[in-house]
Design an enzyme around this catalytic site. Structure first.
Site, PDB file in Angstrom:
ATOM      1  N   LYS A  64      45.298  45.439  11.040  1.00 34.34           N
ATOM      2  CA  LYS A  64      45.997  45.210  12.305  1.00 34.34           C
ATOM      3  C   LYS A  64      45.206  44.211  13.159  1.00 34.34           C
ATOM      4  CE  LYS A  64      48.025  47.919  16.144  1.00 34.34           C
ATOM      5  NZ  LYS A  64      48.156  49.271  16.730  1.00 34.34           N
ATOM      6  N   SER A 100      50.948  55.182  17.196  1.00 29.82           N
ATOM      7  CA  SER A 100      51.157  53.837  16.647  1.00 29.82           C
ATOM      8  C   SER A 100      50.948  53.670  15.152  1.00 29.82           C
ATOM      9  CB  SER A 100      50.275  52.833  17.373  1.00 29.82           C
ATOM     10  OG  SER A 100      50.891  52.461  18.575  1.00 29.82           O
ATOM     11  N   SER A 159      52.890  50.756  17.582  1.00 34.77           N
ATOM     12  CA  SER A 159      52.550  49.354  17.693  1.00 34.77           C
ATOM     13  C   SER A 159      52.021  48.723  16.402  1.00 34.77           C
ATOM     14  CB  SER A 159      51.503  49.176  18.787  1.00 34.77           C
ATOM     15  OG  SER A 159      50.296  49.826  18.432  1.00 34.77           O
TER      16      SER A 159
END
Ligand code: GLN
Length: 480
Positions: A78, A177, A153
């Site tokens: 990420k 997330s 997210s």
């Protein structure tokens, strides 16, 4: 020879170690897949940076003498986790193109185990969101239904695993997330106990909640990923000294005598009936595996969203103060220092991040601190106490739906509060600091449904025992 599409991370590694496949070929297959599914900006937009040259360099630097547990296995990271050879932008204009001078401990551990970092994934800006639509670089799309969001997210990481680009990816969790996008994309997502995994090199959102998590295509991939990154790190004083058991060994465990709680607050009347049906079927499967299912109550979880949306923005408003045009990334000059701050921050942060900073500053301000922030901290303690009470009462694990809905269409949640509700069943685990994971338990209208296990602090192994067993029991049903 290339590895079959369904080879797990461990099988891929073994095939490479046996010499049936080269690291170079494994890495090329990953880039090939990314190209084929259109992972880049013009397609699904799930990967922000892909670096073939760096991946090739990493591959050729791997030494066969003592192959690690992820030898030659491609991974995606990420974009809020620091990597040396690729930017770490948090999908924000304010950090566009920023390259960290140091690497996150989790990335170091993956590389030490032989993993090859192939890409940084798209996300909601600074991890604030539940759809990856708040990325400054455009929304990501769900590979299973490109008109829908992958969740967020960590949407890009979840989607990379779902699209078959990698078997293991890292994400981060503050309120759901990893688990929520895992549910939306039909993959496995684990949020470890607070302190289980080092946060060194994770760009801070809300430090008392943040934890790096792992996506896997299967439970085994996630177990292997977590096993590799977990454990004490001298560089993060909140990381725990608790020993790390083998999570992969949990595959051999059984559920006889295991008590699984079904918290009624997580099965509200308004829950989509089809999601409820999938959860009931999963609970039935757990019963057949020998578990006892017990109704329990976590009354304060009903307040989790409200509490989370005070505490997380409060901490974010403090953490994001460092992005001021002086030390990192973007700088827009103005007439004097204040004007420079204002211009940089107004242009650098997107609307959701700005909203959170305003909200956080407000709840911390004199006169409101007691009414909001202190009150939220008190309710947070009650939420944590509910979990402690249930687990002390002989319940080993909890099972709930991961999300109240399946993946929604892009643009469907224009009201921020609507978006916040996507974390209804996930953010309580972050507030309590307990580990939780999502795994696929079936589909509704072709869209994946996630089931969630929640365990006591450092109870990841027990959680994996149940997840391995449920995954085996459901088989193909989990993806139908
Ligand atoms: N969706 C939640 C938020 O917007 C949780 C995000 C996260 O876990 N990073 O804050």
């Amino acid at each position: 020879m290339t590895a079959p599409d369904d080879a797990s991370a461990a099988e891929l590694r073994d095939a490479i170690v046996r010499g049936e496949l080269t690291v170079g070929a494994a890495v090329e297959a990953s880039f090939g897949r990314a190209e084929q599914v259109g992972a880049g900006r013009d397609g699904l937009n799930i990967l922000l940076y892909q670096d073939r040259n760096s991946a090739r360099r990493q591959a050729s630097a791997l030494r066969r003498a003592h192959p690690g547990v992820l030898f030659g296995v491609p991974v995606v990271i990420k974009d809020n986790i620091a990597t040396l050879d690729m930017p770490t932008s948090c999908a924000s204009r304010i950090l566009e193109g920023y390259v960290s001078p140091y690497e996150a401990s989790v990335v170091r551990r993956l590389r030490d185990a032989g993993a090859v970092v192939v890409a940084k994934s798209n996300m909601d800006e600074f991890a604030m969101g539940s759809s990856t639509e708040h990325s400054a670089f455009g929304p990501a799309r769900n590979p299973l239904a490109p008109d829908r969001v992958p969740g967020g997210s960590s949407g890009g990481s979840a989607a990379s695993v779902a699209a078959g680009i990698v078997r293991i990816a890292l994400g981060s969790e503050t309120g759901g997330s990893v688990r929520q996008p895992a549910a939306f994309c039909g993959v496995v997502g684990v949020k470890p106990t607070y302190g289980r995994v080092s946060r060194y090199g994770l760009v801070a959102f809300a430090s008392s909640l943040d934890q790096i998590g792992v996506f896997g295509k299967s439970v085994d991939d996630a177990a292997l990923g977590l096993e590799t990154i977990a454990g004490l790190d001298p560089l993060d004083s909140t990381s725990a000294a608790e020993p790390v058991p083998s999570y992969r060994d949990a595959a051999r465990g059984g559920l006889t005598g295991v008590v699984i709680g079904r918290p009624r607050e997580y099965f509200p009347d308004h829950l989509d009936a089809r999601i409820r049906t999938r959860c009931d079927a999963a609970l039935e499967a757990l019963r057949r595996l020998g578990a006892e299912v017990r109704d329990v109550s976590l009354p304060h979880s009903a307040l989790a969203i409200e509490v989370y949306y005070i505490i997380a923005p409060a901490e974010a408003s403090s953490n994001l103060a460092r992005f001021d045009g002086v030390r990192y990334g973007l700088r827009i000059d103005g007439d004097g220092l204040s004007a420079m701050y204002e211009a940089t921050r107004s242009r650098g942060f997107g609307p959701e991040v700005t909203r959170r900073i305003l909200l956080g500053t407000y709840v911390l301000s004199a006169g409101y601190y007691d009414a909001y922030y202190r009150k939220a901290q008190q309710v947070r303690a009650l939420i944590a106490r509910d979990f402690a009470r249930v687990f002390a009462g002989g319940v080993h694990l909890l099972f709930t739906p991961t999300t109240p809905t399946t993946a929604f269409p892009l643009g469907a949640k224009s009201d921020p509060y609507e978006m916040y509700l996507a974390d209804l069943f996930t953010c309580s685990a972050n507030l309590a600091g307990v580990p939780a994971m999502s795994l696929p338990i079936g589909r509704v209208d072709g869209l994946p449904v996630g089931g969630q296990f929640i365990a006591p602090h450092f109870g990841e192994r027990q959680m994996f025992v149940a997840a391995y067993a449920l995954e085996r029991a459901l088989g193909e049903v989990a993806h139908r």
